[in-house]
Design a protein around this motif. Structure first.
Motif, PDB file in Angstrom:
ATOM      1  N   PHE A  69      -1.444  -4.982   1.115  1.00  0.00           N
ATOM      2  CA  PHE A  69      -2.783  -4.546   1.495  1.00  0.00           C
ATOM      3  C   PHE A  69      -3.069  -4.611   2.989  1.00  0.00           C
ATOM      4  CE2 PHE A  69      -2.914  -6.453  -2.758  1.00  0.00           C
ATOM      5  CZ  PHE A  69      -3.297  -5.351  -3.490  1.00  0.00           C
ATOM      6  N   GLY A  70      -2.169  -5.141   3.770  1.00  0.00           N
ATOM      7  CA  GLY A  70      -2.410  -5.209   5.204  1.00  0.00           C
ATOM      8  C   GLY A  70      -3.254  -6.386   5.635  1.00  0.00           C
ATOM      9  N   MET A  71      -3.672  -7.217   4.699  1.00  0.00           N
ATOM     10  CA  MET A  71      -4.386  -8.449   5.037  1.00  0.00           C
ATOM     11  C   MET A  71      -3.901  -9.543   4.095  1.00  0.00           C
ATOM     12  SD  MET A  71      -8.233  -8.044   3.402  1.00  0.00           S
ATOM     13  CE  MET A  71      -8.669  -6.466   4.082  1.00  0.00           C
ATOM     14  N   GLN A  72      -3.883 -10.764   4.581  1.00  0.00           N
ATOM     15  CA  GLN A  72      -3.323 -11.859   3.788  1.00  0.00           C
ATOM     16  C   GLN A  72      -4.371 -12.873   3.324  1.00  0.00           C
ATOM     17  OE1 GLN A  72      -0.173 -11.563   2.856  1.00  0.00           O
ATOM     18  NE2 GLN A  72      -0.128  -9.703   4.073  1.00  0.00           N
ATOM     19  N   ASP A  73      -5.586 -12.764   3.845  1.00  0.00           N
ATOM     20  CA  ASP A  73      -6.636 -13.713   3.489  1.00  0.00           C
ATOM     21  C   ASP A  73      -7.053 -13.484   2.038  1.00  0.00           C
ATOM     22  OD1 ASP A  73      -9.449 -14.673   3.102  1.00  0.00           O
ATOM     23  OD2 ASP A  73      -9.168 -15.352   5.162  1.00  0.00           O
ATOM     24  N   ALA A  74      -6.743 -14.436   1.174  1.00  0.00           N
ATOM     25  CA  ALA A  74      -6.974 -14.276  -0.258  1.00  0.00           C
ATOM     26  C   ALA A  74      -8.453 -14.089  -0.584  1.00  0.00           C
ATOM     27  CB  ALA A  74      -6.423 -15.494  -1.006  1.00  0.00           C
ATOM     28  N   LYS A  75      -9.316 -14.814   0.116  1.00  0.00           N
ATOM     29  CA  LYS A  75     -10.752 -14.702  -0.156  1.00  0.00           C
ATOM     30  C   LYS A  75     -11.256 -13.310   0.195  1.00  0.00           C
ATOM     31  CE  LYS A  75     -15.235 -16.757   0.939  1.00  0.00           C
ATOM     32  NZ  LYS A  75     -15.960 -17.791   1.719  1.00  0.00           N
ATOM     33  N   LYS A  76     -10.823 -12.784   1.343  1.00  0.00           N
ATOM     34  CA  LYS A  76     -11.266 -11.448   1.755  1.00  0.00           C
ATOM     35  C   LYS A  76     -10.720 -10.371   0.825  1.00  0.00           C
ATOM     36  CE  LYS A  76     -11.993 -12.435   6.658  1.00  0.00           C
ATOM     37  NZ  LYS A  76     -11.572 -12.114   8.049  1.00  0.00           N
ATOM     38  N   LEU A  77      -9.475 -10.560   0.380  1.00  0.00           N
ATOM     39  CA  LEU A  77      -8.900  -9.611  -0.569  1.00  0.00           C
ATOM     40  C   LEU A  77      -9.704  -9.594  -1.870  1.00  0.00           C
ATOM     41  CD1 LEU A  77      -5.033 -10.141  -0.254  1.00  0.00           C
ATOM     42  CD2 LEU A  77      -6.287  -8.033   0.211  1.00  0.00           C
ATOM     43  N   ARG A  78     -10.054 -10.767  -2.348  1.00  0.00           N
ATOM     44  CA  ARG A  78     -10.824 -10.858  -3.586  1.00  0.00           C
ATOM     45  C   ARG A  78     -12.197 -10.216  -3.409  1.00  0.00           C
ATOM     46  NH1 ARG A  78     -10.060 -12.299  -9.041  1.00  0.00           N
ATOM     47  NH2 ARG A  78      -8.315 -13.512  -8.225  1.00  0.00           N
ATOM     48  N   GLU A  79     -12.840 -10.454  -2.277  1.00  0.00           N
ATOM     49  CA  GLU A  79     -14.153  -9.866  -2.013  1.00  0.00           C
ATOM     50  C   GLU A  79     -14.058  -8.349  -1.947  1.00  0.00           C
ATOM     51  OE1 GLU A  79     -15.342 -11.783   1.569  1.00  0.00           O
ATOM     52  OE2 GLU A  79     -16.040 -13.620   0.553  1.00  0.00           O
ATOM     53  N   ARG A  80     -12.985  -7.867  -1.307  1.00  0.00           N
ATOM     54  CA  ARG A  80     -12.795  -6.422  -1.211  1.00  0.00           C
ATOM     55  C   ARG A  80     -12.608  -5.819  -2.602  1.00  0.00           C
ATOM     56  NH1 ARG A  80     -11.525  -2.385   3.118  1.00  0.00           N
ATOM     57  NH2 ARG A  80     -11.589  -0.505   1.852  1.00  0.00           N
ATOM     58  N   TYR A  81     -11.821  -6.474  -3.413  1.00  0.00           N
ATOM     59  CA  TYR A  81     -11.585  -5.976  -4.764  1.00  0.00           C
ATOM     60  C   TYR A  81     -12.891  -5.951  -5.562  1.00  0.00           C
ATOM     61  CZ  TYR A  81      -9.572  -5.502  -9.432  1.00  0.00           C
ATOM     62  OH  TYR A  81      -9.268  -5.060 -10.698  1.00  0.00           O
ATOM     63  N   GLU A  82     -13.666  -7.018  -5.487  1.00  0.00           N
ATOM     64  CA  GLU A  82     -14.875  -7.124  -6.291  1.00  0.00           C
ATOM     65  C   GLU A  82     -15.884  -6.032  -5.959  1.00  0.00           C
ATOM     66  OE1 GLU A  82     -15.293  -8.934  -8.861  1.00  0.00           O
ATOM     67  OE2 GLU A  82     -13.397  -9.990  -8.654  1.00  0.00           O
ATOM     68  N   ARG A  83     -15.966  -5.617  -4.693  1.00  0.00           N
ATOM     69  CA  ARG A  83     -16.955  -4.598  -4.343  1.00  0.00           C
ATOM     70  C   ARG A  83     -16.409  -3.176  -4.449  1.00  0.00           C
ATOM     71  NH1 ARG A  83     -16.153  -6.768   1.046  1.00  0.00           N
ATOM     72  NH2 ARG A  83     -15.090  -5.255   2.400  1.00  0.00           N
ATOM     73  N   ALA A  84     -15.114  -3.029  -4.663  1.00  0.00           N
ATOM     74  CA  ALA A  84     -14.514  -1.703  -4.744  1.00  0.00           C
ATOM     75  C   ALA A  84     -14.859  -1.016  -6.062  1.00  0.00           C
ATOM     76  CB  ALA A  84     -13.003  -1.796  -4.590  1.00  0.00           C
ATOM     77  N   GLN A  85     -15.139   0.256  -5.978  1.00  0.00           N
ATOM     78  CA  GLN A  85     -15.316   1.091  -7.162  1.00  0.00           C
ATOM     79  C   GLN A  85     -13.999   1.754  -7.558  1.00  0.00           C
ATOM     80  OE1 GLN A  85     -18.524   3.947  -6.582  1.00  0.00           O
ATOM     81  NE2 GLN A  85     -19.551   2.543  -5.194  1.00  0.00           N
ATOM     82  N   ILE A  86     -13.173   2.006  -6.544  1.00  0.00           N
ATOM     83  CA  ILE A  86     -11.905   2.707  -6.752  1.00  0.00           C
ATOM     84  C   ILE A  86     -10.779   1.848  -6.202  1.00  0.00           C
ATOM     85  CG2 ILE A  86     -10.536   4.739  -6.121  1.00  0.00           C
ATOM     86  CD1 ILE A  86     -13.212   6.267  -5.879  1.00  0.00           C
ATOM     87  N   ILE A  87      -9.774   1.580  -7.009  1.00  0.00           N
ATOM     88  CA  ILE A  87      -8.606   0.833  -6.560  1.00  0.00           C
ATOM     89  C   ILE A  87      -7.358   1.652  -6.887  1.00  0.00           C
ATOM     90  CG2 ILE A  87      -9.720  -1.419  -6.861  1.00  0.00           C
ATOM     91  CD1 ILE A  87      -8.011  -1.709  -9.440  1.00  0.00           C
ATOM     92  N   GLY A  88      -6.261   1.291  -6.259  1.00  0.00           N
ATOM     93  CA  GLY A  88      -5.039   2.025  -6.562  1.00  0.00           C
ATOM     94  C   GLY A  88      -3.949   1.742  -5.562  1.00  0.00           C
ATOM     95  N   ASP A  89      -3.030   2.674  -5.455  1.00  0.00           N
ATOM     96  CA  ASP A  89      -1.852   2.456  -4.643  1.00  0.00           C
ATOM     97  C   ASP A  89      -1.337   3.786  -4.129  1.00  0.00           C
ATOM     98  OD1 ASP A  89       0.153   0.948  -3.438  1.00  0.00           O
ATOM     99  OD2 ASP A  89       1.444   0.944  -5.213  1.00  0.00           O
TER     100      ASP A  89
END
Length: 250
Positions: A69-89
């Protein structure tokens, strides 16, 4: 919140990474950079791999050193995931597994990026000649993979095409209309001009980078790239795919 799935593909060296950066400018989107690089080839991906605990846990056999994901901060990754409507790869060679991916994720949407074959071939060759780069595919492989990507896209049945938005490398990072079309496909607002500035500047710099002219390379591309399919691809799969998608009930 139920997350929607999005896959980004194209042919390698066609701007898939830059496209992910563009998409991720919207906080409602969280797309990985070849998050499951190794697993596409093995098969077996299903929706559980995109649940928060698994998606955010990059394991040893998932991808390469730069995948994620280009970032390693687990808390920020989790926050980003929680507010995302669209996820993928994103995975450039996903077209090799279109049948499996479409079957495993029938509700997912896709963005496919195409770039002119000469630029793709020159980019392959430049990387293959860089002693610091492990990339070992030359311009011949570039055209082979580029042709296969077009073949795979044009072979999609109409119902599958409606799940794809096709964008062109040469215009997507410059044209407000194309950026709007992309984000409209996703049901989202495009990023503000200020947020786009850095990405567009980087794209312009890359496009203006000079590479040594090789007449043998150019001749090979002229003879072997499927130019007719390329023109048909842009004509039939750009605007029509968007129109088809607009008819589909989400």
């Amino acid at each position: 919140m139920v997350k929607e799935l999005l896959f980004v593909s194209g042919t390698p060296r066609s701007g898939t990474s830059a496209l992910v950066r563009l998409l991720n400018l919207n906080p409602a989107v969280m797309i990985g950079m070849e998050r499951y690089f190794s697993r596409y080839k093995k098969g077996g991906l299903d929706n559980s791999f995109f649940d928060a605990d698994r998606f955010l846990d990059v394991q040893e056999n998932d991808t390469h050193a730069k995948g994620g994901f280009g970032m390693q901060d687990a808390k920020k990754l989790r926050e980003r995931y929680e507010r995302a409507q669209i996820i993928g790869d994103k995975y450039p060679l996903l077209y090799l597994q279109f049948d499996e991916i479409l079957a495993a994720f029938p509700e997912a949407r896709h963005v496919f990026i195409i770039r002119n074959p000469l630029s793709v071939a020159e980019s392959y060759q430049e990387r293959s000649e860089n002693p610091a780069d492990s990339f070992n595919k030359d311009y011949r492989t570039a055209i082979e993979e580029w042709n296969k990507g077009l073949d795979a896209m044009l072979a999609l049945p109409e119902a599958a095409r409606a799940k794809f938005c096709v964008v062109e490398y040469e215009s997507i990072f410059k044209s407000a209309a194309e950026i709007n079309r992309l984000f409209t496909f996703l049901g989202l607002s495009p990023p503000e001009a200020k947020a786009l500035a850095g990405l567009q500047e980087r794209a312009n710099d890359l496009e203006q980078t000079l590479v040594p002219r090789r007449d043998d390379l150019r001749a090979y591309v002229t003879r072997n790239a499927k130019w007719g399919l390329y023109k048909r691809f842009l004509r039939e799969l750009s605007s029509p795919v968007q129109h088809q998608h607009d008819q589909v009930q989400r």
